[in-house]
Design a protein around this motif. Structure first.
Motif, PDB file in Angstrom:
ATOM      1  N   TYR A  43     -63.131  23.768  -6.576  1.00 27.94           N
ATOM      2  CA  TYR A  43     -63.411  22.373  -6.916  1.00 27.94           C
ATOM      3  C   TYR A  43     -63.892  21.608  -5.677  1.00 27.94           C
ATOM      4  O   TYR A  43     -64.841  20.831  -5.747  1.00 27.94           O
ATOM      5  CB  TYR A  43     -62.136  21.753  -7.484  1.00 27.94           C
ATOM      6  N   VAL A  44     -63.253  21.857  -4.542  1.00 31.37           N
ATOM      7  CA  VAL A  44     -63.655  21.185  -3.300  1.00 31.37           C
ATOM      8  C   VAL A  44     -65.021  21.701  -2.842  1.00 31.37           C
ATOM      9  O   VAL A  44     -65.873  20.939  -2.387  1.00 31.37           O
ATOM     10  CB  VAL A  44     -62.599  21.384  -2.188  1.00 31.37           C
ATOM     11  N   ALA A  45     -65.248  23.023  -2.990  1.00 26.18           N
ATOM     12  CA  ALA A  45     -66.525  23.602  -2.565  1.00 26.18           C
ATOM     13  C   ALA A  45     -67.682  23.018  -3.367  1.00 26.18           C
ATOM     14  O   ALA A  45     -68.783  22.861  -2.860  1.00 26.18           O
ATOM     15  CB  ALA A  45     -66.495  25.119  -2.727  1.00 26.18           C
ATOM     16  N   ARG A  46     -67.430  22.700  -4.636  1.00 24.70           N
ATOM     17  CA  ARG A  46     -68.485  22.161  -5.502  1.00 24.70           C
ATOM     18  C   ARG A  46     -68.815  20.709  -5.185  1.00 24.70           C
ATOM     19  O   ARG A  46     -69.872  20.212  -5.537  1.00 24.70           O
ATOM     20  CB  ARG A  46     -68.068  22.286  -6.971  1.00 24.70           C
ATOM     21  N   GLY A  47     -67.882  20.010  -4.563  1.00 26.00           N
ATOM     22  CA  GLY A  47     -68.146  18.614  -4.215  1.00 26.00           C
ATOM     23  C   GLY A  47     -67.546  18.298  -2.861  1.00 26.00           C
ATOM     24  O   GLY A  47     -66.381  17.937  -2.779  1.00 26.00           O
ATOM     25  N   PRO A  48     -68.322  18.485  -1.803  1.00 28.25           N
ATOM     26  CA  PRO A  48     -67.771  18.337  -0.446  1.00 28.25           C
ATOM     27  C   PRO A  48     -67.139  16.961  -0.205  1.00 28.25           C
ATOM     28  O   PRO A  48     -66.288  16.830   0.676  1.00 28.25           O
ATOM     29  CB  PRO A  48     -68.991  18.539   0.452  1.00 28.25           C
ATOM     30  N   GLN A  49     -67.525  15.951  -1.018  1.00 27.83           N
ATOM     31  CA  GLN A  49     -66.929  14.626  -0.818  1.00 27.83           C
ATOM     32  C   GLN A  49     -65.448  14.637  -1.204  1.00 27.83           C
ATOM     33  O   GLN A  49     -64.699  13.735  -0.859  1.00 27.83           O
ATOM     34  CB  GLN A  49     -67.705  13.560  -1.608  1.00 27.83           C
ATOM     35  N   ARG A  50     -65.023  15.700  -1.933  1.00 31.27           N
ATOM     36  CA  ARG A  50     -63.624  15.764  -2.352  1.00 31.27           C
ATOM     37  C   ARG A  50     -62.743  16.329  -1.252  1.00 31.27           C
ATOM     38  O   ARG A  50     -61.519  16.338  -1.373  1.00 31.27           O
ATOM     39  CB  ARG A  50     -63.481  16.680  -3.568  1.00 31.27           C
ATOM     40  N   SER A  51     -63.361  16.880  -0.193  1.00 29.48           N
ATOM     41  CA  SER A  51     -62.571  17.648   0.766  1.00 29.48           C
ATOM     42  C   SER A  51     -61.615  16.766   1.566  1.00 29.48           C
ATOM     43  O   SER A  51     -60.479  17.143   1.822  1.00 29.48           O
ATOM     44  CB  SER A  51     -63.488  18.439   1.700  1.00 29.48           C
ATOM     45  N   ALA A  52     -62.068  15.555   1.948  1.00 25.00           N
ATOM     46  CA  ALA A  52     -61.239  14.705   2.811  1.00 25.00           C
ATOM     47  C   ALA A  52     -59.892  14.419   2.152  1.00 25.00           C
ATOM     48  O   ALA A  52     -58.834  14.622   2.764  1.00 25.00           O
ATOM     49  CB  ALA A  52     -61.970  13.408   3.126  1.00 25.00           C
ATOM     50  N   GLY A  53     -59.933  13.992   0.893  1.00 27.09           N
ATOM     51  CA  GLY A  53     -58.695  13.661   0.192  1.00 27.09           C
ATOM     52  C   GLY A  53     -57.794  14.868  -0.002  1.00 27.09           C
ATOM     53  O   GLY A  53     -56.603  14.840   0.333  1.00 27.09           O
ATOM     54  N   THR A  54     -58.388  15.957  -0.508  1.00 28.59           N
ATOM     55  CA  THR A  54     -57.598  17.155  -0.804  1.00 28.59           C
ATOM     56  C   THR A  54     -56.934  17.693   0.460  1.00 28.59           C
ATOM     57  O   THR A  54     -55.727  17.949   0.483  1.00 28.59           O
ATOM     58  CB  THR A  54     -58.514  18.249  -1.398  1.00 28.59           C
ATOM     59  N   PHE A  55     -57.751  17.871   1.507  1.00 28.28           N
ATOM     60  CA  PHE A  55     -57.187  18.451   2.725  1.00 28.28           C
ATOM     61  C   PHE A  55     -56.228  17.487   3.417  1.00 28.28           C
ATOM     62  O   PHE A  55     -55.293  17.912   4.089  1.00 28.28           O
ATOM     63  CB  PHE A  55     -58.299  18.909   3.669  1.00 28.28           C
ATOM     64  N   GLY A  56     -56.461  16.190   3.227  1.00 25.83           N
ATOM     65  CA  GLY A  56     -55.531  15.208   3.781  1.00 25.83           C
ATOM     66  C   GLY A  56     -54.127  15.419   3.237  1.00 25.83           C
ATOM     67  O   GLY A  56     -53.161  15.536   3.997  1.00 25.83           O
ATOM     68  N   VAL A  57     -54.043  15.525   1.915  1.00 28.88           N
ATOM     69  CA  VAL A  57     -52.735  15.728   1.274  1.00 28.88           C
ATOM     70  C   VAL A  57     -52.130  17.063   1.699  1.00 28.88           C
ATOM     71  O   VAL A  57     -50.954  17.146   2.078  1.00 28.88           O
ATOM     72  CB  VAL A  57     -52.886  15.668  -0.264  1.00 28.88           C
TER      73      VAL A  57
END
Lengths: 305, 374
Positions: free
Chosen positions: B201-215
């Motif tokens: 899911y993160v790979a498909r939308g790099p803008q999602r990475s900051a939030g996911t990896f933050g948590v």
């Protein structure tokens, strides 16, 4: 036949391609040229819908590509790119077999087709079981072309396929592509920023600038009747005359007058003839017939036309 | 004169010093009393001399110009001495017990652990220098495992306190080992089930990475003991129970998510864009691109993540014993409570062995995916 009918592509307010129209006949070799950012790749990628146009219609043999199922459309169009994009975890045979297998060809026919393509590209059959990383850049590129041709597509789209090759391999690859085009009769659309590559291969050139089609026609027309200053500069500026000579053969200008020395072939380009004159310090060269003996000659003044 | 192989030089020097100065065995009058430490020389006999001699031989070999032949000798010698050391420990322990009063405990001392560690490092270094393949590494490991098993089953270790601790808790040990493996297996399985799709899911939308990896990063920073403790209240409120296997598994999964998600994402995003472009251009469907291209090509990186997760979870599961989840940690904490070092070792040594085994197996698997890609 491929028809681009008022094709545009914009990203937000920025036009990447605007209102491009041209027609490529069945079996033609069309080069799409232009400087970086002129929209040539975008134009090509709209044909197999890797990019969807914002406006306009593209037709292949009269069929609107937008009306065709996406994957089915792409499987009938060959596609070769600069980075080749061979699947690194598949061997050569499996890479070539990609589209035939997607089309569910019987395995026997797939294998036979791989053999045919290896023969067409003059590759050693032992290469079948090799993996991409074991191949040279030139071999990879040929496998890429073989893979694009595998399912016998009506059209071949090539996006700077020789861009990553060294100059010598690149020259061989061009000659080979020219041979393949002649022997298969495929319609080829070829993107390049190298005008010499386009002049050497294409029978039609579409010259783009800032997303607009500046001129479309046979190479000789772009050389002799450039639409504007930009076309003239892009086609070679001061060396335009030499490029023109490169497109014409000695046979068109030779005279039946005798001359001494080693004869050149009538198929030699006028540019090569000029080069020979300079090297041999002469203004007249003998031209050989099919038998090897000279049956005419060409003079410096003949080159001018 | 300079040593040619500095790694072997330093390690064998340490091993030699340990043989001379540090205690090889500790002899105590009973299980809880702190004992008297005896060096190899005080223990006397041929084993001590042989072990010290072998260290000197390795030291000498470090001055020989580096060549494949020499590396083979170093490797062979290191493995042989390693096995011999195990045997010597058992032999000397049994010997020192013959005239001792009943209840006397013999445990392994610093010299044993130091030489063991140095010899293992020398062997690993030699394997690396020899550019040994998977099979050679496997063979070296098999020799050591087989020799250890033989010495153990032959009763040579029976004099050691560690074996005494084991023998009085055989059933408990088997159950704890099984429990430990189960905790880790369930946690890693769940982490993959949740983490791999999240990575995609993160790979498909790099803008999602900051939030996911933050948590996920924040989760990693919570100390494990604190996380186990923090889970007690909410889980009790849910009626699941704040102690036992469930909170342990939840905590292990939370710790495992970051490496799984990060490596899945890296594996998929790392696939050459040209390859994906060619695949799309030839008419592969998005599902075909995922299963035939992206997943196989991203697999080595994903497996590297799995390797981190497995080793980490095996270690962290020790702490899970604190909230009543069982596992090998129960021996460690019992041992700490009783001040019985050998009981701590009974929990710690199998945990280390499990972690090394998991690491080795997953490394093999990753190597397999990298080498025979189809």
């Amino acid at each position: 036949m491929i028809e681009l009918d008022h094709i545009s592509k914009n990203y937000g307010a920025r036009d990447s391609v605007s209102d491009v129209s041209f027609k490529v006949e069945q079996g033609a070799f069309c080069a799409i040229v232009g400087p970086s950012g002129s929209g040539k790749s975008t134009t090509l990628r709209m044909i197999n819908r890797l990019i969807e146009p914002s406006a306009g219609t593209i037709r292949i043999n009269g069929e609107d590509v937008a009306a065709l199922p996406l994957e089915a459309l792409r499987r009938r169009i060959g596609y070769a790119i600069q980075s080749v994009g061979l699947f690194p975890h598949w061997n050569v045979a499996d890479n070539i077999a990609t589209v035939p297998r997607l089309l569910k060809w019987p395995e026997e026919r797939v294998q036979q087709r791989i053999d045919e393509l290896l023969a067409l590209l003059q590759l050693d059959p032992a290469i079948r079981t090799k993996f991409p990383h074991q191949l040279s850049g030139g071999q990879q590129q040929r496998i890429g072309v073989a893979r694009a041709l595998a399912a016998d597509p009506e059209v071949l789209l090539m996006d700077e396929p020789f861009g990553a090759l060294d100059p010598i391999t690149r020259e061989t690859a061009r000659t080979e592509l020219s041979r393949i085009h002649k022997s298969t009769g495929k319609t080829i659309l070829f993107v390049t920023h190298d005008i010499d590559e386009a002049l050497g291969l294409a029978d039609k050139i579409a010259l783009l600038r800032n997303g607009r089609l500046v001129q479309f026609g046979p190479p000789i027309e772009l050389l002799t009747r450039p639409a504007d200053e930009f076309v003239r500069d892009f086609m070679g500026g001061s060396s335009l005359g030499l490029k023109l000579l490169a497109l014409r053969q000695v046979r068109e200008r030779m005279k039946p007058e005798p001359a001494s020395g080693e004869p050149i072939a009538p198929e030699t380009s006028l540019a090569e003839a000029l080069s020979q004159m300079v090297l041999r310090r002469t203004s007249r060269l003998p031209v050989g017939g099919t038998g090897g003996s000279a049956n005419g000659s060409i003079a410096l003044s003949d080159l001018v036309g | 004169m300079m040593p040619r192989n500095r790694v072997v030089f330093v390690l064998s020097l340490f091993a030699f010093a340990a043989c001379i100065f540090a205690g090889f065995l500790t002899i105590a009058p009973n299980r809880l009393a702190s004992g008297q430490s005896l060096t190899l020389w005080q223990l006397g006999g041929i084993p001590g001399a042989a072990l010290t001699g072998a260290c000197v031989a390795l030291l000498a070999l470090s001055f020989v110009p580096i060549a494949r032949g020499v590396e083979y000798i170093v490797l062979g010698l290191a493995i042989a001495v390693f096995v011999f050391q195990l045997f010597a420990a058992g032999f000397l322990a049994t010997g020192s017990l013959t005239s001792a009063p009943h209840g006397t405990r013999v445990s392994l001392g610093w010299a044993f652990w130091t030489t063991g560690f140095c010899l293992a490092m020398i062997a690993i270094d030699a394997l690396q220098r020899l550019n040994a393949g998977t099979l050679a590494r496997l063979a070296a490991l098999a020799i050591i495992v087989a020799a250890t098993a033989l010495i153990t089953s032959g009763g040579w270790f029976d004099g050691l306190s560690l074996m005494r601790e084991y023998q009085t808790r055989q059933d408990e040990f088997a159950a704890a080992l099984g429990r430990h493996c189960l905790l880790v297996a369930v946690a890693v399985f769940l982490a993959v089930i949740i983490g791999a799709p999240l990575g995609l899911y993160v790979a498909r939308g790099p803008q999602r990475s900051a939030g996911t990896f933050g948590v996920l990063n924040m989760l990693q920073t919570i100390p494990s003991v604190a996380l186990f403790g923090l889970l007690i209240a909410p889980l009790s409120a849910l009626g699941i129970g704040g102690i036992g296997a469930v909170p342990a598994i939840i905590a292990l999964v939370l710790y495992s998510l970051l490496p799984v998600v990060r490596n899945t994402e890296a594996g998929i995003s790392g696939v050459d864009r040209g390859v994906i472009d060619a695949a799309r251009g030839m008419g592969l469907t998005p599902a075909q691109i995922l299963w035939r291209i992206e997943l196989p090509l991203g697999m080595p990186i994903f497996l590297a993540g799995l390797r981190i997760v497995a080793v980490q979870a095996i270690g962290l599961a020790i702490v899970a014993a604190l909230i009543g989840a069982g596992g090998l940690g129960s021996f460690v904490f019992q041992g700490i409570g009783q001040y019985a070092t050998d009981l701590v070792l009974l929990g710690a040594l199998p945990t280390i062995a499990l972690a090394l085994a998991a690491d080795f197996i997953l490394a093999l698997l990753a190597g397999f995916f990298e080498r025979s890609p189809s």
